[in-house]
Design a protein around this motif. Structure first.
Motif, PDB file in Angstrom:
ATOM      1  N   CYS A 165       3.735 -22.454   1.603  1.00 41.31           N
ATOM      2  CA  CYS A 165       2.405 -21.821   1.653  1.00 41.31           C
ATOM      3  C   CYS A 165       1.472 -22.456   0.621  1.00 41.31           C
ATOM      4  CB  CYS A 165       2.524 -20.327   1.395  1.00 41.31           C
ATOM      5  SG  CYS A 165       3.481 -19.506   2.669  1.00 41.31           S
ATOM      6  N   LYS A 166       0.182 -22.537   0.996  1.00 31.75           N
ATOM      7  CA  LYS A 166      -0.792 -23.207   0.131  1.00 31.75           C
ATOM      8  C   LYS A 166      -1.668 -22.241  -0.654  1.00 31.75           C
ATOM      9  CE  LYS A 166      -1.196 -26.957   3.442  1.00 31.75           C
ATOM     10  NZ  LYS A 166      -2.010 -27.225   4.622  1.00 31.75           N
ATOM     11  N   ALA A 167      -1.603 -20.966  -0.315  1.00 36.08           N
ATOM     12  CA  ALA A 167      -2.408 -19.965  -1.029  1.00 36.08           C
ATOM     13  C   ALA A 167      -1.751 -18.611  -0.831  1.00 36.08           C
ATOM     14  CB  ALA A 167      -3.839 -19.938  -0.484  1.00 36.08           C
ATOM     15  N   LEU A 168      -2.191 -17.648  -1.632  1.00 36.55           N
ATOM     16  CA  LEU A 168      -1.623 -16.299  -1.544  1.00 36.55           C
ATOM     17  C   LEU A 168      -2.745 -15.273  -1.447  1.00 36.55           C
ATOM     18  CD1 LEU A 168       0.665 -14.187  -1.928  1.00 36.55           C
ATOM     19  CD2 LEU A 168       0.509 -14.584  -4.376  1.00 36.55           C
ATOM     20  N   PHE A 169      -2.645 -14.386  -0.462  1.00 40.65           N
ATOM     21  CA  PHE A 169      -3.620 -13.307  -0.300  1.00 40.65           C
ATOM     22  C   PHE A 169      -2.914 -11.965  -0.441  1.00 40.65           C
ATOM     23  CE2 PHE A 169      -5.271 -16.919   2.009  1.00 40.65           C
ATOM     24  CZ  PHE A 169      -6.601 -16.956   1.588  1.00 40.65           C
ATOM     25  N   LEU A 170      -3.472 -11.120  -1.293  1.00 41.71           N
ATOM     26  CA  LEU A 170      -2.864  -9.795  -1.475  1.00 41.71           C
ATOM     27  C   LEU A 170      -3.806  -8.696  -1.051  1.00 41.71           C
ATOM     28  CD1 LEU A 170      -1.605 -11.403  -4.369  1.00 41.71           C
ATOM     29  CD2 LEU A 170      -0.198  -9.428  -3.844  1.00 41.71           C
ATOM     30  N   GLY A 171      -3.246  -7.558  -0.681  1.00 40.08           N
ATOM     31  CA  GLY A 171      -4.100  -6.429  -0.314  1.00 40.08           C
ATOM     32  C   GLY A 171      -3.340  -5.126  -0.389  1.00 40.08           C
ATOM     33  N   GLY A 172      -4.056  -4.011  -0.237  1.00 38.77           N
ATOM     34  CA  GLY A 172      -3.439  -2.686  -0.297  1.00 38.77           C
ATOM     35  C   GLY A 172      -3.577  -2.069  -1.677  1.00 38.77           C
ATOM     36  N   GLY A 173      -3.432  -0.751  -1.723  1.00 39.57           N
ATOM     37  CA  GLY A 173      -3.690   0.008  -2.952  1.00 39.57           C
ATOM     38  C   GLY A 173      -2.955  -0.492  -4.191  1.00 39.57           C
ATOM     39  N   VAL A 174      -1.683  -0.902  -4.032  1.00 39.21           N
ATOM     40  CA  VAL A 174      -0.908  -1.315  -5.210  1.00 39.21           C
ATOM     41  C   VAL A 174      -1.436  -2.640  -5.782  1.00 39.21           C
ATOM     42  CG1 VAL A 174       1.434  -1.757  -6.081  1.00 39.21           C
ATOM     43  CG2 VAL A 174       1.098  -0.100  -4.250  1.00 39.21           C
ATOM     44  N   SER A 175      -2.147  -3.411  -4.961  1.00 40.39           N
ATOM     45  CA  SER A 175      -2.663  -4.684  -5.464  1.00 40.39           C
ATOM     46  C   SER A 175      -3.790  -4.477  -6.485  1.00 40.39           C
ATOM     47  CB  SER A 175      -3.110  -5.608  -4.320  1.00 40.39           C
ATOM     48  OG  SER A 175      -4.300  -5.172  -3.733  1.00 40.39           O
ATOM     49  N   GLN A 176      -4.177  -3.227  -6.694  1.00 40.90           N
ATOM     50  CA  GLN A 176      -5.129  -2.901  -7.776  1.00 40.90           C
ATOM     51  C   GLN A 176      -4.462  -2.955  -9.136  1.00 40.90           C
ATOM     52  OE1 GLN A 176      -8.258   0.163  -7.901  1.00 40.90           O
ATOM     53  NE2 GLN A 176      -6.813   1.214  -6.606  1.00 40.90           N
ATOM     54  N   SER A 187       0.843  -1.195   0.000  1.00 34.63           N
ATOM     55  CA  SER A 187       0.000   0.000   0.000  1.00 34.63           C
ATOM     56  C   SER A 187       0.876   1.241   0.000  1.00 34.63           C
ATOM     57  CB  SER A 187      -0.933  -0.034   1.209  1.00 34.63           C
ATOM     58  OG  SER A 187      -0.226   0.299   2.369  1.00 34.63           O
ATOM     59  N   GLY A 188       0.252   2.391   0.264  1.00 37.13           N
ATOM     60  CA  GLY A 188       1.008   3.637   0.259  1.00 37.13           C
ATOM     61  C   GLY A 188       1.922   3.759   1.473  1.00 37.13           C
ATOM     62  N   GLY A 189       1.508   3.148   2.572  1.00 35.14           N
ATOM     63  CA  GLY A 189       2.284   3.284   3.801  1.00 35.14           C
ATOM     64  C   GLY A 189       3.017   2.013   4.207  1.00 35.14           C
ATOM     65  N   HIS A 190       2.678   0.878   3.593  1.00 32.07           N
ATOM     66  CA  HIS A 190       3.212  -0.400   4.088  1.00 32.07           C
ATOM     67  C   HIS A 190       3.518  -1.354   2.939  1.00 32.07           C
ATOM     68  CE1 HIS A 190       1.569   1.105   7.783  1.00 32.07           C
ATOM     69  NE2 HIS A 190       0.516   1.422   7.060  1.00 32.07           N
ATOM     70  N   THR A 191       4.580  -2.139   3.139  1.00 32.83           N
ATOM     71  CA  THR A 191       4.885  -3.219   2.209  1.00 32.83           C
ATOM     72  C   THR A 191       5.470  -4.333   3.044  1.00 32.83           C
ATOM     73  OG1 THR A 191       5.300  -1.759   0.359  1.00 32.83           O
ATOM     74  CG2 THR A 191       6.345  -3.901   0.257  1.00 32.83           C
TER      75      THR A 191
END
Ligand code: KG4
Ligand code: ZN
Length: 335
Positions: free
Chosen positions: A264-275, A138-142
């Protein structure tokens, strides 16, 4: 269980009503782009004032859209941090005030953990397979974490300097593109050649899963300075494309490595850049049929639905209110 979510960590004021962690009845987001645009970034004091002006109208709209009354809410879930202290205080005090007035519990939620939860929001939790890899850009975190279950994480890697979104925002300023930078860079990049310039994201010695984006940003700056004014305009799209390719490629490469290394068996992404569509495309190309979960676009950016959703799960585990002297935490980490 009807949960009211409140989000005010940075430059979005948002209220949402979510039923039992999944069903989004409303998710109202008031963005502040208009006031921060001319500064090329968020101006903290102006952000707090705008939150104060709009939080009650946003709350009313969230209730109206969900077609429920304030008295029907069972739990108030508020983002307690990380974020800007003045901004956080508006959401936190609103939540406390409502909790006292309505005699309903409230719970403080970690905003970055909620970014991860956003990708799980529409899924049947009985089918989730752990351990999984979680990435917030995201804008503040990676950062990358191993998710053992919702609420239980091990940090795998983080950024040593700029967050991914922050790098996009700064490069956008260099290219003379409008705020917020990420979407503007992506748009210009779609017209350019991603292999014209060989930009590289940083490698952190002995920390193979950490990120570093400040070097690539400087590289972009020097490249721009070295160009003659006559070719600058033509080259900007290639610079945007090459920069985006390097940042996205780095995230994908490190994720692949982490998945193998941590089983790991799956991947979850989040945050603005994941758009970012290029990021999604590169992930899909590299990961084949490996299960990857993205939030819907509306849930990638800062929003209160993810805060309400995660609040529900935490409340199930710990069904009592946070104390009224709970303070906002501008700097909390995930773990
Ligand atoms: O998650 P978010 O709304 O806020 C934080 O918690 O930081 O993320 C905002 C960040 C900004 O830096 C923005 O430029 C970036 O996400 N962003 C993008 C895109 N859309 C938003 N970066 C790259 N490509 C995009 N399409
Ligand atoms: Zn965020």
């Amino acid at each position: 269980l009807f949960v009211l979510g409140i989000e005010s960590t940075c430059d979005e004021t948002s209220c949402a009503i979510v039923e039992s962690g999944h069903r989004i009845l409303s998710n109202i987001v008031a963005s502040q782009e208009d006031i921060h645009e001319k500064y090329g970034g968020v101006f903290p004091e102006l952000a707090s004032r705008r939150h104060l002006d709009v939080i009650i109208p946003v709350l009313k709209k969230a209730l109206e859209t969900a077609n429920i009354r304030l008295q029907d809410i069972d739990l108030i879930s508020v983002a307690k941090g990380p974020g800007l202290i003045g901004a956080l205080m508006i959401g936190m005090n609103t939540a406390k005030g409502l909790s006292v007035a309505l005699q309903k519990p409230f719970i403080g939620i970690n905003h970055v953990e909620a970014h991860l939860y956003a990708a799980m929001m529409n899924l049947d939790h009985r089918t989730l397979s752990f351990p999984a890899l979680g990435i917030v850009v995201s804008g503040g975190h990676t950062f990358m974490v191993k998710i053992l279950e919702i609420g239980h994480y091990q940090l795998i890697g983080t950024t040593q300097d700029d967050a991914a979104g922050e790098a996009f925002d700064k490069v956008a300023v260099m290219l003379g593109l409008p705020y917020p930078g990420g979407p503007s860079v992506e748009k210009l990049a779609s017209l350019g050649n991603p292999s014209r310039y060989s930009f590289k994201a940083g490698y952190v010695k002995e920390r193979p899963f950490d990120f570093s984006f400040s070097g690539i940003k400087t590289n972009v700056l020097y490249t721009l300075k070295s160009l003659s004014p006559s070719c600058l305009d033509v080259e900007k799209k290639h610079i945007a494309a090459s920069f985006q390719e390097a940042v996205c490629g780095d995230i994908v490469k490190k994720s692949l490595k982490a998945i193998q290394h941590f089983g790991c068996k799956a991947l979850f992404l989040g945050g603005g850049v994941s758009q970012n569509e290029r990021l999604r495309h590169l992930f899909q190309m590299s990961f084949g049929s490996f299960p990857i979960f993205w939030p819907s676009k509306a849930l990638c950016l800062d929003n209160a639905a993810m805060i309400a959703g995660l609040g529900y799960h935490q409340f199930l585990k710990r069904p009592f209110s946070d104390p009224l002297d709970l303070e906002p935490s501008p700097r909390i980490s995930l773990l």
